[in-house]
Design a protein around this motif. Structure first.
Motif, PDB file in Angstrom:
ATOM      1  N   PRO A  99      -0.797   2.593  -4.487  1.00  0.00           N
ATOM      2  CA  PRO A  99       0.367   3.379  -4.041  1.00  0.00           C
ATOM      3  C   PRO A  99       0.548   3.401  -2.527  1.00  0.00           C
ATOM      4  O   PRO A  99       1.673   3.568  -2.054  1.00  0.00           O
ATOM      5  CB  PRO A  99       0.088   4.789  -4.591  1.00  0.00           C
ATOM      6  CG  PRO A  99      -1.324   4.800  -5.072  1.00  0.00           C
ATOM      7  CD  PRO A  99      -1.715   3.390  -5.332  1.00  0.00           C
ATOM      8  N   ASP A 100      -0.539   3.248  -1.772  1.00  0.00           N
ATOM      9  CA  ASP A 100      -0.417   3.276  -0.305  1.00  0.00           C
ATOM     10  C   ASP A 100      -0.314   1.880   0.312  1.00  0.00           C
ATOM     11  O   ASP A 100      -0.436   1.729   1.537  1.00  0.00           O
ATOM     12  CB  ASP A 100      -1.589   4.046   0.320  1.00  0.00           C
ATOM     13  CG  ASP A 100      -2.957   3.479  -0.085  1.00  0.00           C
ATOM     14  OD1 ASP A 100      -3.022   2.767  -1.122  1.00  0.00           O
ATOM     15  OD2 ASP A 100      -3.946   3.733   0.607  1.00  0.00           O
ATOM     16  N   ALA A 101      -0.100   0.879  -0.520  1.00  0.00           N
ATOM     17  CA  ALA A 101      -0.011  -0.496  -0.013  1.00  0.00           C
ATOM     18  C   ALA A 101       1.169  -0.646   0.932  1.00  0.00           C
ATOM     19  O   ALA A 101       2.244  -0.088   0.692  1.00  0.00           O
ATOM     20  CB  ALA A 101       0.124  -1.475  -1.173  1.00  0.00           C
ATOM     21  N   ALA A 102       0.957  -1.396   1.999  1.00  0.00           N
ATOM     22  CA  ALA A 102       2.042  -1.687   2.936  1.00  0.00           C
ATOM     23  C   ALA A 102       1.935  -3.143   3.347  1.00  0.00           C
ATOM     24  O   ALA A 102       1.626  -3.454   4.496  1.00  0.00           O
ATOM     25  CB  ALA A 102       1.946  -0.767   4.146  1.00  0.00           C
ATOM     26  N   PRO A 103       2.134  -4.038   2.370  1.00  0.00           N
ATOM     27  CA  PRO A 103       1.979  -5.467   2.684  1.00  0.00           C
ATOM     28  C   PRO A 103       2.940  -5.879   3.788  1.00  0.00           C
ATOM     29  O   PRO A 103       4.050  -5.368   3.872  1.00  0.00           O
ATOM     30  CB  PRO A 103       2.348  -6.162   1.366  1.00  0.00           C
ATOM     31  CG  PRO A 103       2.258  -5.093   0.310  1.00  0.00           C
ATOM     32  CD  PRO A 103       2.597  -3.804   0.998  1.00  0.00           C
ATOM     33  N   ALA A 104       2.475  -6.785   4.640  1.00  0.00           N
ATOM     34  CA  ALA A 104       3.295  -7.231   5.786  1.00  0.00           C
ATOM     35  C   ALA A 104       4.534  -7.969   5.294  1.00  0.00           C
ATOM     36  O   ALA A 104       4.504  -8.604   4.259  1.00  0.00           O
ATOM     37  CB  ALA A 104       2.471  -8.130   6.676  1.00  0.00           C
TER      38      ALA A 104
END
Lengths: 219, 219
Positions: free
Chosen positions: B214-219
């Protein structure tokens, strides 16, 4: 298990842990000295890398009753193995949750402090980064021991987890020895110091002390 | 165990290991995101330090049937605990010696590679020693993975130890992800890459991947 051979260095804290375990379980072993400084570091030799490609100490070798040759490295993996093969006297609490807490405390040292200040890392800090390797090591010891003191306090009895010796104590004692060598002030960690003193009364801890090893070269 | 809560960060390799374990054992859990960069690092907050004085991820919290609150940190201690409480499906081989080998391989990553390149260490290399933190991390990954490839080769089947998933695989997969981020050439480690590909076919590894959190922030 017979014909146990421990590849060890007197001051290697991971070797020290396994020495405590072997003495505590009453398992005799041959001491094979691997000098971390002589010959550019005997752990980097081809012969030792064939035993242990990670070039760490210790490595335990032995023979099974059927003649098969065995070999194991990584101090906590070795201690777990000895515990499984020779459950008495125990080095883990019986209660599953307290067992987990003992492993947690052991890992706080094993993965949280020691790797950051082992000889290979210190050598790289000094030779490659031209930085103060002793200050580096002191920082990680103080940071880790502060956390360990907080984590141990609610669990400790005579030892780290209640009144029985465990992996947590086996990791603690060599780490405090290392911290002193790096000049860390240990007075903020009274619980750890009290546990260390209790451990030092035990024959297994006495026999495993660096100064008692055949390759010891005290200053 | 009920009401499991895992304090995790999507890219934390130690969090990732425990996520695999929980999914593999079929244990549902609440994901509590702890951002390692926001607010100067949320793991340094007073609230998180009260849970885990070492300021590492992950921490697992849960409630027992009798209502007692439990808490555990250190990824391998958590995995051992889950294995003891929920032995099937297994994450350690049945044979004691192979079990030890699985733990050894896991520790080669857990204490031999990951600690040397975790965020706290990289930040100190950069801010205090004014050195190249990415080069530092790449060096320790390459050195450790070379040893791991050599150690895995005689043990591997489909996975690191024979044909069953173990702690060794759980530690391997996140480490290879980290190594790629540091620009390490992985072609010299074909056995490790083959095992990684086999793991990535498993639903537990897929569900635990950073990009799926849920906290993923892929570039």
């Amino acid at each position: 298990m017979k014909a146990l051979r421990l590849h060890s260095y007197w001051r290697s804290s991971a070797s020290w842990r396994v020495r405590v375990g072997l003495h505590f379980k009453g398992l005799p072993f041959e001491y094979v000295a691997v000098h971390l400084l002589k010959d550019g570091g005997q752990h980097h030799s081809e012969a030792y890398r064939a035993l242990n490609p990670m070039r760490t100490l210790p490595t335990l070798e032995w023979t099974e009753e059927d003649g098969s040759q065995r070999r194991l490295s990584q101090s906590l993996a070795i201690l777990e193995y000895l515990e499984a093969r020779f459950p008495a006297p125990a080095l883990l609490p019986k209660d599953t949750y307290l067992q987990a807490k003992a492993r947690m405390l052991a890992e706080m040292v094993n993965s949280g402090i020691q790797p950051l200040q082992n000889l290979s890392v210190m050598q790289r800090i000094k030779s490659e980064l031209k930085a103060d390797d002793k200050a580096w090591s002191a920082y990680w010891n103080a940071r880790g021991l502060e956390a360990l003191e907080a984590a141990v306090k609610p669990l400790a009895g005579r030892y780290s987890v209640g009144d029985e010796v465990s992996f947590a104590d086996i990791c603690l004692v060599p780490q405090l020895y290392g911290a002193r060598r790096f000049g860390v002030d240990l007075t903020p960690y009274p619980t750890l110091l009290r546990i260390e003193a209790a451990c030092n009364e035990l024959p297994a801890f006495q026999a495993a002390h660096p100064d008692r090893q055949p390759d010891a070269a005290p200053a």
